[in-house]
Motif scaffolding. Structure first.
Motif, PDB file in Angstrom:
ATOM      1  N   ASN A   1       0.804  -1.227   0.000  1.00 49.73           N
ATOM      2  CA  ASN A   1       0.000   0.000   0.000  1.00 49.73           C
ATOM      3  C   ASN A   1       0.835   1.275   0.000  1.00 49.73           C
ATOM      4  O   ASN A   1       0.414   2.300   0.539  1.00 49.73           O
ATOM      5  CB  ASN A   1      -0.982   0.022   1.164  1.00 49.73           C
TER       6      ASN A   1
ATOM      7  N   ARG B   1      -8.692   2.256  -8.017  1.00 43.90           N
ATOM      8  CA  ARG B   1      -9.179   1.485  -6.866  1.00 43.90           C
ATOM      9  C   ARG B   1      -9.988   0.319  -7.418  1.00 43.90           C
ATOM     10  O   ARG B   1     -11.037   0.517  -8.013  1.00 43.90           O
ATOM     11  CB  ARG B   1     -10.052   2.330  -5.953  1.00 43.90           C
TER      12      ARG B   1
ATOM     13  N   GLU C   1      -6.544   1.015   0.634  1.00 48.53           N
ATOM     14  CA  GLU C   1      -6.718  -0.394   0.304  1.00 48.53           C
ATOM     15  C   GLU C   1      -7.275  -0.538  -1.103  1.00 48.53           C
ATOM     16  O   GLU C   1      -8.133   0.245  -1.518  1.00 48.53           O
ATOM     17  CB  GLU C   1      -7.702  -1.048   1.282  1.00 48.53           C
ATOM     18  N   HIS C   2      -6.786  -1.505  -1.819  1.00 51.92           N
ATOM     19  CA  HIS C   2      -7.241  -1.873  -3.163  1.00 51.92           C
ATOM     20  C   HIS C   2      -6.905  -0.834  -4.233  1.00 51.92           C
ATOM     21  O   HIS C   2      -7.447  -0.888  -5.328  1.00 51.92           O
ATOM     22  CB  HIS C   2      -8.748  -2.167  -3.184  1.00 51.92           C
TER      23      HIS C   2
END
Length: 156
Positions: A69, A126, A106-107
């Motif tokens: 991340n 994302r 996240e993602h």
């Protein structure tokens, strides 16, 4: 009351837009400039672009890496032998090495990068897993009650 400086959070994260919108509205915070100068922009609902001004750097001088991340951009110019013999009367173009890190939500993943006219563009998206996306559940008709018959008990 104490005032907190949240500008490091603004400068080094991607994908936390709503949180920072609320912070900016409540405190009027502005990000502080740093080298190399950069922009973070939203290009779609789940798409972002980080643009860095890297004048004088070539594709071979820049490395881009994502890990846990975090997006890391490093730049270091390769010194040519003829560059060592030059004498500058004024050197205003920064050619120093740099490392810039951005914390990704996240993602959020990097999908590509390009270098054009001294600007480095890094595209981020994302990608929310299907299992975590919101799903709409249709409301159907109520199920009919099951008819029940009384149970007969026989004496033994």
């Amino acid at each position: 009351m104490r005032a907190f400086d949240f500008s490091p959070l603004f400068r080094q994260t991607v994908g936390f837009d709503r949180l920072f919108d609320h912070l900016a509205q409540s405190g009027g915070l502005e990000p502080a400039p740093n080298y190399p100068p950069y922009n973070i922009e939203r290009t779609g609902e789940n798409a972002y672009r980080v643009t860095l001004a890297v004048a004088g750097f070539s594709r071979d001088d820049i490395t881009i890496e994502t890990r846990e991340n975090a997006l890391t951009i490093r730049g270091a110019q390769q010194s040519a032998p003829e560059a060592q013999n030059r004498e500058f009367l004024h050197q205003g173009i920064a050619a120093r090495a740099f490392e810039r890190r951005f914390q990704l939500a996240e993602h959020v993943v990097a999908t590509g990068a390009s270098l054009e006219n001294g600007l480095l563009y890094i595209d981020l998206v994302r990608e929310i897993p299907e299992a975590q996306k919101a799903r709409r559940i249709e409301i159907g008709a109520a199920p009919r009650p099951v008819e029940t018959k009384p149970v007969e008990v026989k004496a033994a």
